[in-house]
Design a protein around this motif. Structure first.
Motif, PDB file in Angstrom:
ATOM      1  N   VAL A  40       0.890  -1.251  -0.122  1.00 44.96           N
ATOM      2  CA  VAL A  40      -0.070   0.033  -0.116  1.00 44.96           C
ATOM      3  C   VAL A  40       0.791   1.232   0.005  1.00 44.96           C
ATOM      4  N   PHE A  41       0.854   2.285  -1.040  1.00 47.26           N
ATOM      5  CA  PHE A  41       1.560   3.264  -1.254  1.00 47.26           C
ATOM      6  C   PHE A  41       0.761   4.387  -0.845  1.00 47.26           C
ATOM      7  N   THR A  42       1.110   5.437  -0.059  1.00 47.01           N
ATOM      8  CA  THR A  42       0.237   6.513   0.281  1.00 47.01           C
ATOM      9  C   THR A  42       0.948   7.914  -0.372  1.00 47.01           C
ATOM     10  N   VAL A  43       0.131   8.647  -1.121  1.00 53.39           N
ATOM     11  CA  VAL A  43       0.654   9.956  -1.606  1.00 53.39           C
ATOM     12  C   VAL A  43       0.439  10.864  -0.575  1.00 53.39           C
ATOM     13  N   THR A  44       1.328  11.899  -0.251  1.00 52.21           N
ATOM     14  CA  THR A  44       0.983  12.836   0.918  1.00 52.21           C
ATOM     15  C   THR A  44       0.792  14.252   0.313  1.00 52.21           C
ATOM     16  N   ASN A  45       0.602  14.256  -1.034  1.00 55.95           N
ATOM     17  CA  ASN A  45       0.434  15.605  -1.700  1.00 55.95           C
ATOM     18  C   ASN A  45      -0.774  15.342  -2.692  1.00 55.95           C
ATOM     19  N   ALA A  46      -1.705  16.309  -2.625  1.00 57.03           N
ATOM     20  CA  ALA A  46      -2.837  16.135  -3.811  1.00 57.03           C
ATOM     21  C   ALA A  46      -2.114  16.512  -5.241  1.00 57.03           C
ATOM     22  N   GLY A  47      -2.712  15.940  -6.101  1.00 58.47           N
ATOM     23  CA  GLY A  47      -2.585  16.521  -7.329  1.00 58.47           C
ATOM     24  C   GLY A  47      -2.931  15.405  -8.431  1.00 58.47           C
TER      25      GLY A  47
END
Length: 129
Positions: A40-47
């Motif tokens: 599971v990879f989590t992005v910390t910035n919206a885009g």
């Protein structure tokens, strides 16, 4: 971010799906983290993100592949269950901070062995804007 599975992992594929572990060759930016199981990879910035994957198995299987976004199947990323040994797809997607991405195999119950010593599976996540 980039991550792969090059060890020839055997996955028990179920109708509901099995997450593909990607523990090898990880190049993660500070903006993307991965859980301890490397699934599971989590992005910390919206885009807007470009996400691509490849899965290569040692034999053709009646399985499919797809990306899970926050645990839900993404239809545009799905390669339907057919008798293949190579699966790949690429999508563009808007993600929010904290969203998760996982690669999953699903379909008829079977054991899928990822190609060893090569890109048995790979996932790439690129933030475009």
């Amino acid at each position: 971010a980039f991550a792969a599975n090059t060890s020839g992992t055997a996955l028990t594929v179920l109708v509901g799906g099995a997450l593909v572990p990607l523990p090898d060759g990880q190049l993660l930016s500070p903006d993307i983290t991965v859980n301890g199981a490397n699934t599971v990879f989590t992005v910390t910035n919206a885009g807007r993100y470009q996400i691509s994957y490849n899965v290569n198995t040692t034999a053709s299987l009646a399985s499919g592949t797809r990306l899970l976004i926050n645990g839900a199947a993404n239809t545009a990323s799905t390669v339907a269950p057919v008798s293949l040994s190579h699966f790949s797809n690429e999508i563009l997607l808007n993600l929010n901070a904290g969203d998760t991405v996982s690669l999953q195999m699903f379909g008829i119950a079977s054991v899928a062995t990822l190609l060893p010593g090569s890109a048995g599976a790979a996932l790439s996540i690129t933030r475009l804007s």
